[in-house]
Design an enzyme around this catalytic site. Structure first.
Site, short mmCIF file in Angstrom:
data_model
loop_
_atom_site.label_atom_id
_atom_site.label_comp_id
_atom_site.label_asym_id
_atom_site.label_seq_id
_atom_site.Cartn_x
_atom_site.Cartn_y
_atom_site.Cartn_z
N ASN A 10 -19.68 37.58 21.96
CA ASN A 10 -19.83 36.84 23.13
C ASN A 10 -18.19 36.13 23.57
O ASN A 10 -17.96 35.30 22.39
CB ASN A 10 -21.23 35.69 23.45
N TRP A 11 -17.36 37.07 23.41
CA TRP A 11 -16.63 36.43 23.64
C TRP A 11 -16.06 35.42 25.09
O TRP A 11 -15.84 34.40 25.07
CB TRP A 11 -15.22 38.14 24.78
N LYS A 12 -16.82 35.24 25.91
CA LYS A 12 -16.88 33.86 26.42
C LYS A 12 -16.01 34.05 27.34
O LYS A 12 -15.22 35.42 27.94
CB LYS A 12 -17.34 32.58 26.14
N HIS A 94 -28.24 32.24 28.79
CA HIS A 94 -27.36 31.82 27.59
C HIS A 94 -27.44 30.30 27.94
O HIS A 94 -27.18 30.17 29.36
CB HIS A 94 -26.03 31.87 27.96
N GLU A 96 -25.04 27.87 27.41
CA GLU A 96 -24.21 27.33 29.09
C GLU A 96 -24.79 27.82 29.85
O GLU A 96 -23.63 27.32 30.90
CB GLU A 96 -22.62 28.38 28.34
N GLU A 164 -30.54 30.71 19.76
CA GLU A 164 -29.13 29.47 19.69
C GLU A 164 -30.00 28.27 19.76
O GLU A 164 -29.55 28.42 21.56
CB GLU A 164 -28.70 30.18 20.37
N GLY A 170 -20.71 25.89 19.04
CA GLY A 170 -19.25 25.24 19.34
C GLY A 170 -19.03 24.71 18.33
O GLY A 170 -19.29 24.33 17.80
N SER A 212 -22.29 29.25 15.65
CA SER A 212 -21.73 28.75 14.40
C SER A 212 -21.75 29.70 13.62
O SER A 212 -21.16 29.76 12.69
CB SER A 212 -21.31 27.98 14.46
N GLY A 233 -19.79 34.13 18.34
CA GLY A 233 -19.37 33.29 19.94
C GLY A 233 -17.61 33.43 19.45
O GLY A 233 -17.05 33.97 19.18
#
Ligand code: 13P
Length: 253
Positions: A10-12, A94, A96, A164, A170, A212, A233
């Site tokens: 997941n490149w965000k 997600h 976020e 998650e 993160g 992580s 991530g």
């Protein structure tokens, strides 16, 4: 038949340019992947077409789609559009995006749109905090029941569930989750899905871990945690680390 493990990057909202995205992708696909594993990259929408042209070796996914299939929805991108561009997976729910106000009702609509568009939804669930009352079980159950509400039993096996825990995601993570914590929740998720869709239907649904994930903890999550794979991530933005996580998982297979 054993489930194929899956590693998803997941490149965000990274990297910052098409050129950098191309370089990262090219560095990742330098590695020889065995067919024992599925590897998926989820870049920002805007890089999809560029990456697809480089090499079709790794399936691509996206990090969101609209909750509607077409029409007057300014700024939205539909499931059919990204399928047409070559995406086959979509990350939904997600934390976020939940933090930006996305609610379970909308996530549920997106899951249905994804399945109707031929995309495999990767549903992210997880609690914000761990408390002594074990309330996280209720949080996760609630998310799964609402997000999969009304989803057809025949299409559910195309879904992947990523646990998650928000507190482990993160650079500001409170701490790393343990493989035992993952395993406990994975069993719980399987039970909820079995009650809802039947044990036979859900036996092939992969329950993966995200938060992580790195080259040091990946092996433990797969061996002791019995994870069916990872949603990575930060370390998916470093080709060497991402490849190493893939290799570690491959060896355990
Ligand atoms: P990190 O691996 O950077 O903690 O991110 C996890 C994640 O949110 C993957 O979707």
């Amino acid at each position: 038949m054993q489930k194929k493990k899956i590693i998803i990057g997941n490149w965000k909202m990274n990297p910052e340019s098409g050129k950098l995205a191309e370089t990262l992708y090219k560095n990742i696909i330098k590695s020889k992947f065995s067919s024992k594993l599925d590897v998926v990259i989820c870049p920002p929408f805007v890089y999809l077409e560029k990456l697809k042209k480089i090499l079709k070796k790794i399936p691509l996914g996206v990090q969101n789609i609209s909750h509607k299939d077409k029409g007057a929805f300014t700024g939205e991108v539909s499931g059919n559009m990204v399928y047409d561009l070559g995406a086959r997976y979509v990350i939904l729910g997600h934390s976020e995006r939940r933090a930006m106000g996305e609610e379970d009702e909308v996530i549920n609509q997106k899951i249905k749109i994804a399945l109707a568009s031929g995309l495999n939804p990767i549903l992210c669930v997880g609690e914000k905090n761990r408390d002594d009352n074990h309330d996280y079980f209720n949080v996760i159950k609630n998310q799964i029941e609402k997000d999969f509400n009304g989803v057809n039993k025949n299409s559910i096996s195309n879904a992947i569930v990523a646990y998650e825990p928000v507190w482990a995601i993160g650079k500001d993570a409170v701490r790393e989750a343990t493989p035992e914590e993952f395993r406990e929740v994975a069993v719980f998720i399987k039970k909820i899905l079995s009650d809802k869709f039947g044990a036979n239907t859900v036996k092939n649904i992969r329950i993966i871990y995200g938060g992580s994930v790195n080259t040091k903890n990946a092996q433990d999550f797969v061996v002791a945690g019995e994870a069916d794979g990872f949603l990575v991530g930060r370390d998916s933005l470093d080709a060497k680390k991402f490849i190493k996580i893939i290799e570690i998982t491959e060896k355990v297979n």
